[in-house]
Scaffold this motif. Structure first.
Motif, PDB file in Angstrom:
ATOM      1  N   GLY A   1       5.151  -4.422  -7.811  1.00 45.06           N
ATOM      2  CA  GLY A   1       4.056  -4.086  -8.725  1.00 45.06           C
ATOM      3  C   GLY A   1       3.395  -5.334  -9.276  1.00 45.06           C
ATOM      4  N   LEU A   2       4.228  -6.262  -9.746  1.00 50.14           N
ATOM      5  CA  LEU A   2       3.688  -7.483 -10.343  1.00 50.14           C
ATOM      6  C   LEU A   2       2.942  -8.321  -9.311  1.00 50.14           C
ATOM      7  CD1 LEU A   2       6.740  -8.483 -12.574  1.00 50.14           C
ATOM      8  CD2 LEU A   2       4.474  -7.805 -13.381  1.00 50.14           C
ATOM      9  N   ALA A   3       3.587  -8.552  -8.170  1.00 50.37           N
ATOM     10  CA  ALA A   3       2.989  -9.433  -7.164  1.00 50.37           C
ATOM     11  C   ALA A   3       1.724  -8.811  -6.585  1.00 50.37           C
ATOM     12  CB  ALA A   3       3.990  -9.737  -6.058  1.00 50.37           C
ATOM     13  N   THR A   4       1.776  -7.511  -6.292  1.00 51.51           N
ATOM     14  CA  THR A   4       0.606  -6.852  -5.712  1.00 51.51           C
ATOM     15  C   THR A   4      -0.529  -6.773  -6.730  1.00 51.51           C
ATOM     16  OG1 THR A   4       2.087  -5.560  -4.350  1.00 51.51           O
ATOM     17  CG2 THR A   4      -0.182  -4.821  -4.452  1.00 51.51           C
TER      18      THR A   4
ATOM     19  N   GLY B   1       0.802  -1.211   0.000  1.00 50.41           N
ATOM     20  CA  GLY B   1       0.000   0.000   0.000  1.00 50.41           C
ATOM     21  C   GLY B   1       0.839   1.267   0.000  1.00 50.41           C
ATOM     22  N   VAL B   2       2.019   1.213   0.624  1.00 46.55           N
ATOM     23  CA  VAL B   2       2.847   2.408   0.756  1.00 46.55           C
ATOM     24  C   VAL B   2       3.213   2.989  -0.607  1.00 46.55           C
ATOM     25  CG1 VAL B   2       5.150   3.200   1.388  1.00 46.55           C
ATOM     26  CG2 VAL B   2       3.790   1.929   3.018  1.00 46.55           C
ATOM     27  N   LEU B   3       3.526   2.120  -1.559  1.00 43.60           N
ATOM     28  CA  LEU B   3       3.910   2.637  -2.871  1.00 43.60           C
ATOM     29  C   LEU B   3       2.703   2.962  -3.746  1.00 43.60           C
ATOM     30  CD1 LEU B   3       7.084   0.633  -3.876  1.00 43.60           C
ATOM     31  CD2 LEU B   3       6.895   2.947  -2.994  1.00 43.60           C
ATOM     32  N   GLY B   4       1.505   2.821  -3.187  1.00 40.05           N
ATOM     33  CA  GLY B   4       0.310   3.184  -3.945  1.00 40.05           C
ATOM     34  C   GLY B   4      -0.067   2.165  -5.002  1.00 40.05           C
ATOM     35  N   VAL B   5       0.617   1.023  -5.001  1.00 40.45           N
ATOM     36  CA  VAL B   5       0.366   0.027  -6.043  1.00 40.45           C
ATOM     37  C   VAL B   5      -0.979  -0.653  -5.829  1.00 40.45           C
ATOM     38  CG1 VAL B   5       1.229  -2.062  -7.133  1.00 40.45           C
ATOM     39  CG2 VAL B   5       2.825  -0.310  -6.370  1.00 40.45           C
ATOM     40  N   SER B   6      -1.296  -0.998  -4.566  1.00 40.58           N
ATOM     41  CA  SER B   6      -2.602  -1.618  -4.278  1.00 40.58           C
ATOM     42  C   SER B   6      -3.727  -0.695  -4.698  1.00 40.58           C
ATOM     43  CB  SER B   6      -2.754  -1.897  -2.777  1.00 40.58           C
ATOM     44  OG  SER B   6      -1.738  -2.719  -2.317  1.00 40.58           O
TER      45      SER B   6
END
Lengths: 326, 262
Positions: free
Chosen positions: A238-241, A87-92
């Motif tokens: 990115g890929l895994a999330t 969540g921190v990187l905004g990817v979720s």
């Protein structure tokens, strides 16, 4: 090696949890019938319940947990901060936004929603990858993530705001709550290659993450390729999330809790945390999903809601303990 | 012997010159101290030598290679780096920190074996860390942590060592400890460049002192040649007396009211 014993223990726990998830459900199936169905020899009805409903659901929970546990552990290693998580990187948030956009415009099938979630995650990842190459500061990277997250949240709020009728509102909400109910083997198969790619990135970066524990300057001196490591972890997350969100929507905090629990058993080494944290993430979500099914609520409790209810207080506790130490 | 050569190295950032045409050669069995006031360009000089900063002009060479172009692992096998010591992000054990010194040789994730294990054991022994080996790093004193990082740098067994203020925030015993360790490391056939803030320590332990001021190297020579009251006043702006006691340099600051207006 204690690491090997830990990993074996977690694999056993994972298999046990998945089997337990197959045993438990609204139609009581005794042990014998479940195992018969698992080997394909049971009654046709049992085989359908196990292979079409319970096993895919349990595997979906496990897969999502693995993806989130691994992403959390890798991001925490890179950012040297135990509070980092996908969540921190905004990817979720961007992945969930992709899914909600498709739902909003009514083009929703299992496939399009999954692809949109993946696209959202990869768009966020690409943006972060560009930033990761340009900036040498981890704080900048986190702030970009916070910005991305807020923006995705704002657009999602806008969509909820503009939702034409209560039904589409409920549809949109479902996605943001996070659940692994009614997942098929196809959903898993679609996400699998992305998850595999992400985990491969983490595996390649593992040693460098251990070295990064001593700080970026020292790691540079030790021979770590900082730029490559940042790219690998950001792309992997990115890929895994993206894969996780495409299966289950937004489920938070697993990426914080799982690494936190295994860290003392691997000497706090970020590289050695990766594998056990992924396995534990999987076990936690399978058990959590069993819990969600057992708790008698009028409409089924969502896994993402339960994860947040338990995970958020733990997050605050970790943050508070950390503040006390430093 | 791998040597380190800085040739006419200049670095500028946003119109300010951080380093101007620096020339420096580090050869075998030499301990070179770099001294100068804050902002004199010492760390910039070291980062150029390490290849962490690409100079705007001139070139830093490690062995036969351009420092800024070298593959990270190849560079790390020739040059080990001791940056200003910060506590680790996680409470990892002393032995694990030292083992990271072998990163460029592929260690990590599994217990080290063979040459790696020998190098790590030797470094632990040299730095007197045997009894502390299993302690988490967040329970160490400043001096113990400094020795741990020395051991980590020594474990690489690289021919060159760069240390950026390894004695910062240590008590006198800790400072002497760390510099003695580096001195022994150099005497075993290696070379080191060490940034120091204490002229007396530099004069005691170094073979050569490089004096920096305003981004330039203004003197480079043995302590006996270069430590003079005039130079200390020029570089640091404080008045000092320098005397020789039993062939050793003794430095005393005679400052009250004597600081040069800046």
């Amino acid at each position: 090696m204690t690491d090997a014993r830990l990993v074996v223990g977690l694999v056993v726990a994972a298999v046990g949890a998945v089997v337990a998830a197959c045993l438990i459900g609204s139609t009581p199936l005794p042990m014998g019938r479940v195992f018969a169905a698992l080997t394909g020899a049971g009654a046709p009805g049992d085989v359908i319940v196990i292979w079409e409903i319970r096993l895919p659901r349990a595997l979906a929970a496990f897969t999502v947990g693995v993806a989130l546990g691994a992403s959390g552990a890798a991001l925490q290693g890179l950012l040297r901060n135990p509070l980092a998580e996908p969540g921190v990187l905004g990817v979720s948030a961007c992945a969930a936004l992709g899914a909600t956009l498709v739902l909003f415009y009514g083009a929703a099938t299992g496939l399009t929603v999954a692809l949109a979630a993946m696209t959202g995650a990869l768009a966020a990842t690409a943006l972060l990858a560009i930033a990761a190459v340009r900036t040498s500061s981890v704080v900048t990277l986190i702030l970009i993530g916070v910005g991305l997250s807020s923006f995705a949240g704002a657009v999602m709020a806008l969509l909820l705001n503009l939702a034409p009728n209560p039904f589409s509102l409920a549809d949109l909400m479902n996605w943001t709550l996070g659940s692994v109910a009614n997942r098929s083997v196809n959903d898993l198969a679609l996400a699998a290659p992305f998850l595999a790619g992400g985990l491969l990135c983490f595996a390649v970066a593992a040693r460098s993450l251990s070295a990064l524990a001593l700080g970026e300057e020292t790691a540079f001196g030790l021979g770590v390729d900082l730029r490559r490591t940042r790219l690998l972890v950001v792309a992997g997350a990115g890929l895994a999330t993206g894969a996780a969100v495409s299966i289950a929507g937004a489920i938070g905090f697993v990426g914080i809790v799982a690494p936190h629990l295994v860290r003392p058993f691997v000497g706090h080494d970020p590289g050695r945390t990766l594998l056990p944290a992924s396995l534990l993430g999987g076990v936690i979500l399978v058990l959590g999903d069993i819990g969600v099914r057992l708790i008698p609520t009028p409409s089924e409790l969502r896994l993402g809601v339960m994860a947040a209810l338990i995970g958020a207080p733990i997050f605050v506790w970790i943050a508070a303990m950390r503040g006390r130490r430093s | 012997m791998t040597s380190l050569i800085l040739a006419n190295v200049s670095v500028g950032r946003k119109k300010a010159t951080l380093l101007r045409e620096a020339n420096l050669t580090l050869t075998a069995k030499e301990l070179v101290a770099v001294v100068g006031p804050n902002g004199a360009g010492k760390s910039t000089l070291m980062k150029c030598a390490l290849g962490a900063i690409r100079p705007d002009a001139g070139k830093a060479t490690i062995g036969d290679d351009d420092a800024a172009e070298m593959a990270p692992v190849k560079r790390a096998r020739l040059i080990s780096y001791l940056p200003q010591i910060r506590s680790a992000a996680w409470p990892i054990r002393v032995i694990d920190i030292v083992a990271l010194g072998r990163f460029a040789y592929g260690t990590g994730l599994k217990s080290p074996t063979g040459d790696d294990k020998q190098a790590i054991d030797a470094a632990i022994e040299a730095c007197g860390l045997r009894a502390l080996a299993d302690r988490p790093s967040d329970t160490l004193s400043g001096g113990e942590l400094a020795r741990t990082h020395c051991a980590r740098a020594f474990a690489a067994q690289a021919p060159l060592l760069l240390a950026d203020e390894p004695t910062a925030s240590l008590d006198p015993a800790g400072q002497v400890d760390v510099l003695s360790l580096i001195r022994d490391h150099v005497d075993a056939g290696r070379s080191a460049m060490v940034i120091l803030h204490d002229i007396a320590l530099a004069a005691t332990f170094a073979d050569r002192i490089v004096w920096m001021s305003g981004g330039e190297i203004i003197a480079d020579g043995t302590p006996h040649e270069t430590v003079t009251p005039e130079r200390i006043y020029d570089v640091f702006g404080v008045e000092a007396s320098v005397s020789r006691v039993d062939g050793k340099l003794a430095i005393a600051y005679t400052t009250p009211g004597g600081r040069r207006p800046l």
